[in-house]
Write an enzyme that holds these catalytic residues in place. Structure first.
Site, PDB file in Angstrom:
ATOM      1  N   ASP A 187      -8.028 -11.834  -4.837  1.00 44.92           N
ATOM      2  CA  ASP A 187      -9.435 -11.512  -5.127  1.00 44.92           C
ATOM      3  C   ASP A 187      -9.637  -9.996  -5.214  1.00 44.92           C
ATOM      4  OD1 ASP A 187      -9.139 -11.011  -2.434  1.00 44.92           O
ATOM      5  OD2 ASP A 187     -10.888 -12.172  -1.794  1.00 44.92           O
ATOM      6  N   SER A 188      -8.557  -9.228  -4.949  1.00 39.12           N
ATOM      7  CA  SER A 188      -8.589  -7.783  -5.218  1.00 39.12           C
ATOM      8  C   SER A 188      -8.893  -7.530  -6.688  1.00 39.12           C
ATOM      9  CB  SER A 188      -7.251  -7.139  -4.836  1.00 39.12           C
ATOM     10  OG  SER A 188      -6.169  -7.818  -5.433  1.00 39.12           O
ATOM     11  N   GLU A 206      -8.771 -16.532   3.887  1.00 40.67           N
ATOM     12  CA  GLU A 206      -8.757 -15.557   4.975  1.00 40.67           C
ATOM     13  C   GLU A 206      -9.310 -16.133   6.275  1.00 40.67           C
ATOM     14  OE1 GLU A 206     -10.739 -11.975   3.750  1.00 40.67           O
ATOM     15  OE2 GLU A 206      -9.437 -11.698   2.014  1.00 40.67           O
ATOM     16  N   GLU A 247      -2.188  -8.477   7.053  1.00 40.29           N
ATOM     17  CA  GLU A 247      -2.583  -7.222   6.396  1.00 40.29           C
ATOM     18  C   GLU A 247      -3.018  -6.180   7.432  1.00 40.29           C
ATOM     19  OE1 GLU A 247      -5.264  -7.697   3.099  1.00 40.29           O
ATOM     20  OE2 GLU A 247      -5.596  -5.545   2.914  1.00 40.29           O
ATOM     21  N   LYS A 302      -4.875 -19.259  -1.198  1.00 37.71           N
ATOM     22  CA  LYS A 302      -4.854 -18.437   0.022  1.00 37.71           C
ATOM     23  C   LYS A 302      -6.286 -18.278   0.501  1.00 37.71           C
ATOM     24  CE  LYS A 302      -3.883 -13.801  -0.119  1.00 37.71           C
ATOM     25  NZ  LYS A 302      -5.162 -13.179   0.293  1.00 37.71           N
ATOM     26  N   ASP A 342      -6.307 -16.696  -4.684  1.00 39.06           N
ATOM     27  CA  ASP A 342      -7.238 -16.496  -3.567  1.00 39.06           C
ATOM     28  C   ASP A 342      -8.480 -17.360  -3.717  1.00 39.06           C
ATOM     29  OD1 ASP A 342      -6.316 -14.810  -1.585  1.00 39.06           O
ATOM     30  OD2 ASP A 342      -6.861 -12.983  -2.665  1.00 39.06           O
TER      31      ASP A 342
HETATM   32  O1  KIV Z   1      -6.462  -9.916  -2.920  1.00 39.54           O
HETATM   33  C1  KIV Z   1      -5.348  -9.433  -2.688  1.00 39.54           C
HETATM   34  O2  KIV Z   1      -4.775  -8.680  -3.487  1.00 39.54           O
HETATM   35  C2  KIV Z   1      -4.713  -9.772  -1.421  1.00 39.54           C
HETATM   36  C3  KIV Z   1      -3.524  -8.967  -0.998  1.00 39.54           C
HETATM   37  C4  KIV Z   1      -3.972  -7.636  -0.541  1.00 39.54           C
HETATM   38  C5  KIV Z   1      -2.732  -9.665   0.019  1.00 39.54           C
HETATM   39  O3  KIV Z   1      -5.173 -10.637  -0.742  1.00 39.54           O
END
Ligand code: KIV
Length: 262
Positions: free
Chosen positions: A42-43, A112, A179, A110, A81
């Site tokens: 989600d970055s 959190e 992280e 994934k 994500d």
């Molecule tokens: O969103 C992302 O890029 C991440 C990584 C920093 C692990 O979750």
């Protein structure tokens, strides 16, 4: 690469390598390399769409980028994500969001944190959706955490992260991202868990590493957190190529005869 092979690597003491990937062209390039997985993180809300934080990522955004990555890297292990709040509004919407990501080509999702997610993770895994956990600095909670800062320096917080890591493994996560935690804490957790622990800003004792692709390519010269290594100077080579293009067009050198139709 499938999930069993991914997890086997921990047993065989082989380091795992993951990079983020958000679109087709890059996915095609990364698919040629020996990466163990591509993370549609989600970055992307920040590095691809220019938002201030990952809070702006939506399920539709994640689904579109997942589908693009799948088209570029059909044989890669793709982890997508679950965006902000998409798994915190109840079982049905969470399953719908995860189902959409899987249908667009994700191999796994994934999410959190641990508290409040364990039942959902069990249900996802029982329903055929592999789940990767994410602890330590969880950017979707940066407002609660008081910023994007190292987590677990305080022994109480460190104990909490350790317990949560173990809870996530018990709930069925196939792997865990840690992280921005102190390297000793990451080392302990990596030794305690049987699932692969993937670090970002968590030292080199983890079972593998993940980095945000534009960061490691040096595409964002103004962003240089301590844990990122730039493996090339991407911003410089883009700038050089663009300058060269402008010069050649202005000089009348581009396009030449061969590049033109008769
Ligand atoms: O969103 C992302 O890029 C991440 C990584 C920093 C692990 O979750």
């Amino acid at each position: 690469m499938n999930l069993l092979q991914f997890c086997e690597k921990k047993k065989n003491n082989e380091k795992l390598t993951i990079l983020t990937c958000y679109e087709f062209t890059t996915a095609k390039l990364l698919a040629k390399e020996e990466l163990d997985a591509l993370l549609v993180g989600d970055s992307l809300a920040m590095v691809y769409h220019g938002f201030e934080s990952t809070l702006s990522a939506t399920v539709d955004m994640m689904a579109q980028h997942t589908a693009a990555v799948k088209r570029g890297a059909p044989d890669s292990l793709i982890i997508s994500d679950m965006p902000f709040l998409s798994y915190r509004k109840g079982l049905a919407p969470a399953m719908e969001a995860a189902g959409l990501l899987m249908q667009q080509g994700a191999t796994a999702v994934k999410l959190e944190g641990s508290r409040g997610n364990l039942e959902l993770i069990e249900h996802m895994v029982d329903s055929g959706i592999p789940v990767m956990g994410h602890l330590g600095l969880t950017p979707q909670s940066y407002n609660v955490l008081g910023g994007n800062r190292v987590q677990g320096r305080d022994p109480e917080v460190a104990k909490k992260i350790k317990d949560q890591a173990s809870d996530l493994e018990k709930a069925g996560c196939f792997s865990l991202v840690l992280e921005c935690v102190p390297q000793d804490l990451a080392k302990e957790i990596t030794a305690e868990l049987t699932i692969p622990v993937i670090g970002i800003g968590a030292g080199n004792s983890c079972d593998g590493q993940v980095l945000v692709l534009p960061d490691m390519l040096g595409m964002l010269p103004d962003f240089s957190p301590r844990f990122v290594r730039r493996f090339t100077q991407g911003a410089q080579w883009v700038s050089q190529a663009v300058k060269e293009y402008i010069n050649q067009v202005k000089a009348g050198d581009f396009p030449n005869e061969k590049e033109s139709f008769q």
